[in-house]
Motif scaffolding. Structure first.
Motif, PDB file in Angstrom:
ATOM      1  N   VAL A 125       0.870  -1.173   0.000  1.00  0.00           N
ATOM      2  CA  VAL A 125       0.000   0.000   0.000  1.00  0.00           C
ATOM      3  C   VAL A 125       0.905   1.221   0.000  1.00  0.00           C
ATOM      4  O   VAL A 125       1.931   1.232   0.680  1.00  0.00           O
ATOM      5  CB  VAL A 125      -0.908   0.025   1.252  1.00  0.00           C
ATOM      6  N   PHE A 164       0.522   5.657  -0.005  1.00  0.00           N
ATOM      7  CA  PHE A 164      -0.414   6.765   0.141  1.00  0.00           C
ATOM      8  C   PHE A 164       0.140   8.004  -0.529  1.00  0.00           C
ATOM      9  O   PHE A 164       1.291   8.378  -0.306  1.00  0.00           O
ATOM     10  CB  PHE A 164      -0.658   7.079   1.627  1.00  0.00           C
ATOM     11  N   ARG A 216      -5.236   6.317  -1.451  1.00  0.00           N
ATOM     12  CA  ARG A 216      -4.683   5.026  -1.028  1.00  0.00           C
ATOM     13  C   ARG A 216      -4.538   4.149  -2.265  1.00  0.00           C
ATOM     14  O   ARG A 216      -5.504   3.909  -2.984  1.00  0.00           O
ATOM     15  CB  ARG A 216      -5.614   4.365  -0.020  1.00  0.00           C
ATOM     16  N   GLU A 226      -3.253   0.384  -3.558  1.00  0.00           N
ATOM     17  CA  GLU A 226      -2.934  -0.954  -3.058  1.00  0.00           C
ATOM     18  C   GLU A 226      -2.708  -1.904  -4.223  1.00  0.00           C
ATOM     19  O   GLU A 226      -3.470  -1.919  -5.183  1.00  0.00           O
ATOM     20  CB  GLU A 226      -4.065  -1.486  -2.173  1.00  0.00           C
ATOM     21  N   SER A 227      -1.666  -2.690  -4.114  1.00  0.00           N
ATOM     22  CA  SER A 227      -1.381  -3.722  -5.102  1.00  0.00           C
ATOM     23  C   SER A 227      -2.340  -4.885  -4.847  1.00  0.00           C
ATOM     24  O   SER A 227      -2.353  -5.462  -3.763  1.00  0.00           O
ATOM     25  CB  SER A 227       0.073  -4.189  -4.967  1.00  0.00           C
ATOM     26  N   LEU A 252      -3.298   1.757   8.176  1.00  0.00           N
ATOM     27  CA  LEU A 252      -2.693   0.527   7.662  1.00  0.00           C
ATOM     28  C   LEU A 252      -3.561  -0.706   7.890  1.00  0.00           C
ATOM     29  O   LEU A 252      -3.116  -1.832   7.701  1.00  0.00           O
ATOM     30  CB  LEU A 252      -1.308   0.327   8.286  1.00  0.00           C
ATOM     31  N   VAL A 303      -4.708  -4.932   5.662  1.00  0.00           N
ATOM     32  CA  VAL A 303      -3.655  -5.586   4.880  1.00  0.00           C
ATOM     33  C   VAL A 303      -3.080  -6.712   5.735  1.00  0.00           C
ATOM     34  O   VAL A 303      -2.530  -6.460   6.814  1.00  0.00           O
ATOM     35  CB  VAL A 303      -2.547  -4.588   4.466  1.00  0.00           C
ATOM     36  N   PRO A 360       2.121  -1.554  -9.794  1.00  0.00           N
ATOM     37  CA  PRO A 360       1.894  -2.621  -8.825  1.00  0.00           C
ATOM     38  C   PRO A 360       2.447  -3.977  -9.257  1.00  0.00           C
ATOM     39  O   PRO A 360       2.284  -4.956  -8.537  1.00  0.00           O
ATOM     40  CB  PRO A 360       0.366  -2.672  -8.729  1.00  0.00           C
ATOM     41  N   GLY A 412       5.536  -5.205  -4.237  1.00  0.00           N
ATOM     42  CA  GLY A 412       4.431  -4.274  -4.021  1.00  0.00           C
ATOM     43  C   GLY A 412       4.403  -3.213  -5.092  1.00  0.00           C
ATOM     44  O   GLY A 412       4.562  -3.501  -6.278  1.00  0.00           O
TER      45      GLY A 412
END
Length: 176
Positions: free
Chosen positions: A50, A52, A61, A63-64, A81, A84, A151, A156
């Motif tokens: 993740v 930001f 945000r 996220e992979s 956080l 995850v 990603p 990540g």
């Protein structure tokens, strides 16, 4: 690039994110990780599942997801956080989580709040822009700094620049 206009059913997660990027200013890029205190000198080990993009109000945000093949994009009120699995496991092991500020490294020391002057969303057959899921994302700040969020990196989200974006385009095509 997916359309930024709202769908007949209302705004989509991606259209909301794109609008927010055009209205707010980028103040930092934050990368979570673990603090390894087992060494003589404590070490920060990035865990960029993740990332930001800190804004002057809230954050974006990233996220992979999808086995490191897609990028979920969501506007959040504040950085957190939760949600995850890896971060929960790190805390269960007794290690500390922290956020590393990357803004100074990415933008230099004379920045404060940067305006997003261009947004490029890359998609492929597995992307779902209406749900906020893209292949990659590129942001141009103040018509001079490019941030490229990829990603597909095994660890990540890789944060790159304009050259990384051009390399990715030459390997995958402009649309992914």
């Amino acid at each position: 690039m997916p359309p930024s206009s709202p769908s007949p059913a209302g705004p989509t997660p991606w259209s909301v994110a794109e609008d927010v990027l055009r209205q707010r200013r980028v103040t930092d890029v934050l990368v979570p990780g673990r603090i390894d205190r087992d060494e003589t000198i404590s070490r920060f080990a990035p865990q960029p599942l993740v990332v930001f993009v800190q804004l002057d109000d809230g954050a974006l945000r990233l996220e992979s997801v999808g086995g490191y093949g897609q990028l979920a994009v969501e506007v959040v009120d504040r950085v957190g956080l939760g949600g995850v699995d890896l971060f929960a496991a790190i805390e269960e092991e007794g290690d500390e989580l922290a956020l590393a500020s990357q803004g100074e490294q990415l933008f230099g020391d004379s920045w404060d709040r940067l305006r997003c002057t261009a947004v490029r969303a890359f998609t492929d057959a597995d992307s779902k822009p209406e749900e906020g899921v893209l292949k990659c994302l590129a942001l141009e700040l103040e018509a001079r700094y490019w941030l490229f969020f990829d990603p597909t990196w095994p660890f990540g989200i890789r944060i790159g620049n304009a050259e990384d974006m051009r390399r990715w385009e030459s390997e995958h095509g402009e649309d992914g």
